[in-house]
Design a protein around this motif. Structure first.
Motif, PDB file in Angstrom:
ATOM      1  N   THR A 118      19.469  -0.124   1.556  1.00  0.00           N
ATOM      2  CA  THR A 118      19.390   1.320   1.307  1.00  0.00           C
ATOM      3  C   THR A 118      19.574   2.130   2.582  1.00  0.00           C
ATOM      4  OG1 THR A 118      17.011   1.585   1.681  1.00  0.00           O
ATOM      5  CG2 THR A 118      17.689   0.793  -0.502  1.00  0.00           C
ATOM      6  N   HIS A 119      19.970   1.471   3.666  1.00  0.00           N
ATOM      7  CA  HIS A 119      20.216   2.169   4.945  1.00  0.00           C
ATOM      8  C   HIS A 119      18.994   2.959   5.402  1.00  0.00           C
ATOM      9  CE1 HIS A 119      24.834   2.156   3.915  1.00  0.00           C
ATOM     10  NE2 HIS A 119      24.245   0.979   3.773  1.00  0.00           N
ATOM     11  N   ASP A 120      17.854   2.266   5.451  1.00  0.00           N
ATOM     12  CA  ASP A 120      16.629   2.866   6.009  1.00  0.00           C
ATOM     13  C   ASP A 120      16.056   4.029   5.213  1.00  0.00           C
ATOM     14  OD1 ASP A 120      15.784   1.304   8.079  1.00  0.00           O
ATOM     15  OD2 ASP A 120      16.885   2.384   9.621  1.00  0.00           O
ATOM     16  N   THR A 121      16.343   4.062   3.938  1.00  0.00           N
ATOM     17  CA  THR A 121      15.702   5.076   3.084  1.00  0.00           C
ATOM     18  C   THR A 121      14.187   4.855   3.102  1.00  0.00           C
ATOM     19  OG1 THR A 121      17.645   5.073   1.639  1.00  0.00           O
ATOM     20  CG2 THR A 121      15.622   5.992   0.713  1.00  0.00           C
ATOM     21  N   PRO A 122      13.393   5.942   3.175  1.00  0.00           N
ATOM     22  CA  PRO A 122      11.936   5.747   3.137  1.00  0.00           C
ATOM     23  C   PRO A 122      11.524   4.927   1.909  1.00  0.00           C
ATOM     24  CG  PRO A 122      12.431   7.990   3.780  1.00  0.00           C
ATOM     25  CD  PRO A 122      13.745   7.366   3.396  1.00  0.00           C
ATOM     26  N   PHE A 123      10.633   3.997   2.141  1.00  0.00           N
ATOM     27  CA  PHE A 123      10.296   3.010   1.115  1.00  0.00           C
ATOM     28  C   PHE A 123       8.848   3.222   0.664  1.00  0.00           C
ATOM     29  CE2 PHE A 123      10.101  -1.885   0.273  1.00  0.00           C
ATOM     30  CZ  PHE A 123      10.304  -1.663  -1.074  1.00  0.00           C
ATOM     31  N   TYR A 124       8.721   3.388  -0.629  1.00  0.00           N
ATOM     32  CA  TYR A 124       7.461   3.768  -1.270  1.00  0.00           C
ATOM     33  C   TYR A 124       7.038   2.600  -2.155  1.00  0.00           C
ATOM     34  CZ  TYR A 124       4.679   6.826  -4.506  1.00  0.00           C
ATOM     35  OH  TYR A 124       3.715   7.421  -5.285  1.00  0.00           O
ATOM     36  N   VAL A 125       5.959   1.897  -1.780  1.00  0.00           N
ATOM     37  CA  VAL A 125       5.586   0.706  -2.552  1.00  0.00           C
ATOM     38  C   VAL A 125       4.303   0.885  -3.353  1.00  0.00           C
ATOM     39  CG1 VAL A 125       6.807  -0.954  -1.072  1.00  0.00           C
ATOM     40  CG2 VAL A 125       4.411  -0.413  -0.597  1.00  0.00           C
ATOM     41  N   LEU A 126       4.296   0.233  -4.497  1.00  0.00           N
ATOM     42  CA  LEU A 126       3.119   0.212  -5.374  1.00  0.00           C
ATOM     43  C   LEU A 126       2.520  -1.189  -5.225  1.00  0.00           C
ATOM     44  CD1 LEU A 126       1.445   1.490  -7.687  1.00  0.00           C
ATOM     45  CD2 LEU A 126       3.087   0.532  -9.281  1.00  0.00           C
ATOM     46  N   GLY A 127       1.532  -1.272  -4.352  1.00  0.00           N
ATOM     47  CA  GLY A 127       1.005  -2.593  -3.999  1.00  0.00           C
ATOM     48  C   GLY A 127       1.673  -3.027  -2.724  1.00  0.00           C
ATOM     49  N   PRO A 128       2.394  -4.149  -2.730  1.00  0.00           N
ATOM     50  CA  PRO A 128       2.457  -5.140  -3.807  1.00  0.00           C
ATOM     51  C   PRO A 128       1.113  -5.851  -4.012  1.00  0.00           C
ATOM     52  CG  PRO A 128       4.222  -5.474  -2.180  1.00  0.00           C
ATOM     53  CD  PRO A 128       3.259  -4.515  -1.591  1.00  0.00           C
ATOM     54  N   LEU A 129       0.840  -6.153  -5.280  1.00  0.00           N
ATOM     55  CA  LEU A 129      -0.364  -6.916  -5.606  1.00  0.00           C
ATOM     56  C   LEU A 129      -0.063  -8.397  -5.388  1.00  0.00           C
ATOM     57  CD1 LEU A 129      -1.478  -5.190  -8.948  1.00  0.00           C
ATOM     58  CD2 LEU A 129      -1.627  -4.359  -6.612  1.00  0.00           C
ATOM     59  N   VAL A 130      -0.885  -9.039  -4.582  1.00  0.00           N
ATOM     60  CA  VAL A 130      -0.569 -10.414  -4.168  1.00  0.00           C
ATOM     61  C   VAL A 130      -1.135 -11.483  -5.095  1.00  0.00           C
ATOM     62  CG1 VAL A 130      -0.195  -9.804  -1.752  1.00  0.00           C
ATOM     63  CG2 VAL A 130      -2.494 -10.423  -2.528  1.00  0.00           C
ATOM     64  N   THR A 131      -1.838 -11.073  -6.127  1.00  0.00           N
ATOM     65  CA  THR A 131      -2.191 -11.998  -7.212  1.00  0.00           C
ATOM     66  C   THR A 131      -2.343 -11.186  -8.483  1.00  0.00           C
ATOM     67  OG1 THR A 131      -3.838 -13.534  -8.116  1.00  0.00           O
ATOM     68  CG2 THR A 131      -4.652 -11.912  -6.573  1.00  0.00           C
ATOM     69  N   ASP A 132      -2.182 -11.871  -9.620  1.00  0.00           N
ATOM     70  CA  ASP A 132      -2.324 -11.218 -10.927  1.00  0.00           C
ATOM     71  C   ASP A 132      -3.734 -11.343 -11.479  1.00  0.00           C
ATOM     72  OD1 ASP A 132       0.456 -10.934 -10.745  1.00  0.00           O
ATOM     73  OD2 ASP A 132       0.828 -12.805 -11.844  1.00  0.00           O
ATOM     74  N   ILE A 133      -4.581 -12.120 -10.808  1.00  0.00           N
ATOM     75  CA  ILE A 133      -5.836 -12.523 -11.477  1.00  0.00           C
ATOM     76  C   ILE A 133      -7.056 -11.710 -11.057  1.00  0.00           C
ATOM     77  CG2 ILE A 133      -5.002 -14.906 -11.762  1.00  0.00           C
ATOM     78  CD1 ILE A 133      -7.195 -15.621  -9.574  1.00  0.00           C
ATOM     79  N   ALA A 134      -6.836 -10.533 -10.470  1.00  0.00           N
ATOM     80  CA  ALA A 134      -8.017  -9.814  -9.976  1.00  0.00           C
ATOM     81  C   ALA A 134      -8.209  -8.429 -10.600  1.00  0.00           C
ATOM     82  CB  ALA A 134      -7.980  -9.730  -8.454  1.00  0.00           C
ATOM     83  N   PRO A 135      -8.103  -8.300 -11.939  1.00  0.00           N
ATOM     84  CA  PRO A 135      -8.412  -6.991 -12.514  1.00  0.00           C
ATOM     85  C   PRO A 135      -9.847  -6.600 -12.155  1.00  0.00           C
ATOM     86  CG  PRO A 135      -8.320  -8.671 -14.246  1.00  0.00           C
ATOM     87  CD  PRO A 135      -7.777  -9.293 -12.988  1.00  0.00           C
ATOM     88  N   GLY A 136     -10.042  -5.341 -11.811  1.00  0.00           N
ATOM     89  CA  GLY A 136     -11.350  -4.883 -11.340  1.00  0.00           C
ATOM     90  C   GLY A 136     -11.383  -4.812  -9.825  1.00  0.00           C
ATOM     91  N   TYR A 137     -10.427  -5.499  -9.182  1.00  0.00           N
ATOM     92  CA  TYR A 137     -10.376  -5.558  -7.715  1.00  0.00           C
ATOM     93  C   TYR A 137      -8.948  -5.357  -7.212  1.00  0.00           C
ATOM     94  CZ  TYR A 137     -14.957  -7.531  -8.538  1.00  0.00           C
ATOM     95  OH  TYR A 137     -16.244  -7.719  -8.964  1.00  0.00           O
ATOM     96  N   ASP A 138      -8.130  -4.664  -7.988  1.00  0.00           N
ATOM     97  CA  ASP A 138      -6.729  -4.569  -7.579  1.00  0.00           C
ATOM     98  C   ASP A 138      -6.507  -3.596  -6.421  1.00  0.00           C
ATOM     99  OD1 ASP A 138      -5.308  -6.596  -8.861  1.00  0.00           O
ATOM    100  OD2 ASP A 138      -5.298  -5.520 -10.751  1.00  0.00           O
ATOM    101  N   HIS A 139      -7.537  -2.838  -6.047  1.00  0.00           N
ATOM    102  CA  HIS A 139      -7.412  -2.076  -4.794  1.00  0.00           C
ATOM    103  C   HIS A 139      -7.356  -3.057  -3.610  1.00  0.00           C
ATOM    104  CE1 HIS A 139     -11.632  -2.887  -5.229  1.00  0.00           C
ATOM    105  NE2 HIS A 139     -12.012  -2.188  -4.178  1.00  0.00           N
ATOM    106  N   ILE A 140      -8.025  -4.210  -3.774  1.00  0.00           N
ATOM    107  CA  ILE A 140      -8.019  -5.219  -2.707  1.00  0.00           C
ATOM    108  C   ILE A 140      -6.708  -6.008  -2.716  1.00  0.00           C
ATOM    109  CG2 ILE A 140      -9.163  -7.293  -1.834  1.00  0.00           C
ATOM    110  CD1 ILE A 140     -11.820  -6.105  -2.824  1.00  0.00           C
ATOM    111  N   THR A 141      -6.250  -6.425  -3.902  1.00  0.00           N
ATOM    112  CA  THR A 141      -4.981  -7.169  -3.936  1.00  0.00           C
ATOM    113  C   THR A 141      -3.854  -6.286  -3.405  1.00  0.00           C
ATOM    114  OG1 THR A 141      -4.405  -6.553  -6.220  1.00  0.00           O
ATOM    115  CG2 THR A 141      -5.744  -8.502  -5.951  1.00  0.00           C
ATOM    116  N   ALA A 142      -3.948  -4.978  -3.685  1.00  0.00           N
ATOM    117  CA  ALA A 142      -2.915  -4.044  -3.212  1.00  0.00           C
ATOM    118  C   ALA A 142      -3.052  -3.762  -1.722  1.00  0.00           C
ATOM    119  CB  ALA A 142      -2.987  -2.738  -3.992  1.00  0.00           C
ATOM    120  N   ALA A 143      -4.268  -3.761  -1.210  1.00  0.00           N
ATOM    121  CA  ALA A 143      -4.456  -3.525   0.227  1.00  0.00           C
ATOM    122  C   ALA A 143      -3.869  -4.688   1.031  1.00  0.00           C
ATOM    123  CB  ALA A 143      -5.937  -3.341   0.563  1.00  0.00           C
ATOM    124  N   ILE A 144      -4.036  -5.901   0.523  1.00  0.00           N
ATOM    125  CA  ILE A 144      -3.450  -7.056   1.206  1.00  0.00           C
ATOM    126  C   ILE A 144      -1.926  -6.901   1.244  1.00  0.00           C
ATOM    127  CG2 ILE A 144      -3.082  -9.563   1.108  1.00  0.00           C
ATOM    128  CD1 ILE A 144      -5.869  -9.778  -0.286  1.00  0.00           C
TER     129      ILE A 144
END
Lengths: 427, 427
Positions: free
Chosen positions: B286-312
């Motif tokens: 994308t030639h250095d277009t600003p990149f806006y990410v949702l997460g990434p969530l590094v595991t699928d198994i942590a509902p209730g704690y996805d602020h942590i999976t996303a912080a990682i």
């Protein structure tokens, strides 16, 4: 009596190795070989009975929760509640770091009740008993260190942190370079102060063979402490820290030759772009000794949220090869953790460990994520909750907000992407 | 009326660029050049007034909090409380993703009250209005998409997510490969369903020039949505996702040629060892277009704690070059977030952003960690709390457990390493 390591060296598969093999989905002979190589340890005092856990190469990344009183918060009952919470939340091991109240009685209570390996840091007890006598820390006798260690071994402690690498040479390197936050490991701080006042070498280094004899007698695994671990980002990966790693690598090799199981502890506070290099260096210098990390915390500015800073660093470290993550709770840098803090900390560490295990190819790890994806696709909420990292909390959050259509959740409700996003669906 | 981008192309420094330059410690001309290159955007509708924020290369990593009702939870007042909490916790931007109640009125309320850039996903409104008329999603007319976008531009929305890259070709690639969890972006799901039923191409792609005209009129920044982002680890970095990135790269280039500011959105759920490769690929394609990410969530198994999976995942992504982190709250996958969930999510995302900024060399980032280290060394608790990521919480935790000696905390009490670990101290 043989240790797990001497048994492995004698080509014998112990009952503990068999259990570890079963839990990890490996062949018992593979576990034996890994123990023989020193790449896996099974901390298990030969005087205590509980289900063993393996830590090291090729195994699931394990987590340890630190419990224990301080001189400000010294309820023994509370520590047993923390033990219960840690185990219920899925900690694989615990350490009793008590420094307040009747330390020996608290430890015995924990050893009696813990269904997991128990570690301690004997030097804390030596220091506290000294302070209780209104003596200065530096007045501890070298003999005190060993008598406390022997006591812990006799009582059934499975692994002990010993800061054998805090030598005069290592501390000198830290002094030469200068640090923003000096020494932040309690064991490292006590020993460096002791050496400065006494003018003598660290007895745990100088008389390491005596330590090995004690450890071997009870098959206590040595966890060689990183007394010079950085306490802030600016001090990470400095010459003192790396010097200590070199010394610990040599000591680990000597431990294995003596039939003593050994792990090595690691940092600490560290910018996230230095973590992988640290793990690689540690593993190389120590010949694949199991690596036990505290964090690393990837920023210094998040007191109240250090379970999150540690989860970030722990996931990166574990993916790079760290084997054992020490839980950091949200209370770190602010207070002794409460029962709730311990629970939150264990869960955050388990998330980090699992996220890494998916990348390490640990058996069953990715499968668990895939099971969750399938449960989401099929709107199977019972399975989603049952398969989550901590089901009671997921269930509670889900129950707090009831959707009109029970197959979805209140986040997207009618616009649930799982309802509309099937690519296989035909017109 | 010029946009930030056309002004930059004409070598003009806007008042917004000056503010961004001041906030980031850069020269105004450097900001202008970055905007001209498309490496930085300043989302700022020309009909709305608030303090601008820059997003992109060389700047502090920013965070965005998603607010908004669903058809199950539709209190407009609550959304204003969430806005307040998000801003108070330090979010740099917010998105109103309302899909329940009077969507237009809720948006206007948020636009009126938000002191930060406001984004929306106009297709949600088109879909909801359609559902409200008891029509099928697939009966939305192509014209509906554009009329909603125009309405948002007129009302002052600063950036919009548009899933222009969800083309027939891209969806075909997903179908060819197969997925565990199909399409999990709501916009992507709606558009793919619409294309399947209508047999037509995505109007946001086919009539992209019309979209560019609308965006240019209001200087609405386009945030090109990743409609094919993976919804579970197993679907990450598949051919559909990468195909969409290629298309988005082409569209970003066309947007800049038309004087329209543009960002690109990224995943999603992803094993942590794929994140760096994804960011590198995205930035290159994308030639250095600003990149806006949702997460990434590094595991699928942590509902209730996805602020942590996303912080990682967010910390790793930001360090690799992502510029803008979308907050994931602990409620993700379970319920619409509460006010408290939003706060926790923002703080976790800010920790991830800051940890990365230390490594990116963002001005002032490492200095803040060093200030904390000094405050710890000097036992300056006021400064420790003031300089922490969220002072009210740090203060509360500290106050909940009072040490006997007020210079330390109840964790180590008398054994505080900062008391004993000074390497400069002399006998």
């Amino acid at each position: 009596m043989p240790t797990q390591l001497t048994a492995a060296m004698g080509k014998k598969i112990t009952p503990e190795m068999e259990i570890v093999a079963r839990d990890e989905g490996l062949a018992p002979e593979d576990v034996r070989r890994l123990v023989e190589e020193g790449a896996v340890v099974i901390p298990h005092n030969n005087g205590r009975s509980f289900r063993p856990v393996g830590i090291g190469k090729g195994l699931r990344t394990k987590t340890n929760a630190n419990l224990g009183t301080s001189s400000d918060e010294l309820s023994p009952e509370n520590e047993l509640l923390k033990l219960e919470a840690a185990v219920e939340a899925g900690a694989d091991a615990i350490m009793d770091l008590s420094t307040g109240g009747d330390i020996s009685a608290i430890r015995r209570g924990i050893l009696k009740n813990a269904p997991v390996p128990v570690g301690t840091v004997p030097i804390y007890q030596a220091a506290c008993e000294n302070l209780a006598l209104e003596k200065r820390l530096e007045d501890i006798s070298a003999e005190d260190f060993f008598s406390v260690i022997e006591q812990h071994g006799k009582e059934g402690v499975d692994f002990i942190t010993v800061h054998c690498g805090v030598t005069r040479e290592v501390v000198k390197r830290v002094e030469n370079e200068g640090r923003l936050l000096d020494i932040v490991s309690r064991g490292g701080a006590i020993l460096s102060k002791w050496m400065r006042y006494s003018g003598m070498e660290n007895p745990l280094y100088e008389r390491y063979d005596r330590l090995l004899e004690l450890a071997r007698e009870y098959d206590m695994t040595l966890s060689l402490g990183d007394g010079l671990r950085p306490g802030c980002l600016a001090d990470a990966t400095d010459r003192g820290q790396v010097q200590e790693t070199i010394v610990l690598g040599e000591l680990a090799q000597r431990a294995r030759k003596a039939g003593v199981q050994v792990m090595i502890e690691g940092p600490g506070h560290m910018p996230l772009d230095q973590i992988e290099a640290n793990v690689t260096l540690m593993k190389r210098l120590t010949h694949d000794t199991p690596f036990y990390v505290l964090g690393p915390l990837v920023t210094d500015i998040a007191p109240g949220y250090d379970h999150i800073t540690a989860a970030i660093g722990g996931a990166i470290a574990a993916r790079a090869g760290a084997d054992f993550l020490c839980v950091v709770t949200p209370a770190e840098h602010l207070r002794l953790p409460t029962v709730a803090d311990i629970r939150e900390g264990v869960i955050a560490a388990r998330i980090a460990a699992h996220a890494a295990d998916v990348c390490k190819g640990v058996k069953g790890a990715a499968e668990r994520d895939n099971l969750m994806a399938r449960a989401r696709k099929s709107f199977d909420w019972n399975l989603q909750i049952k398969n989550s990292i901590y089901p009671p909390h997921a269930a509670e959050v889900r129950a707090s907000s009831k959707p009109n259509d029970e197959s979805v959740c209140t986040m997207c409700s009618a616009l649930c992407a799982y309802k509309h996003g099937s690519v296989g669906e035909k017109a």
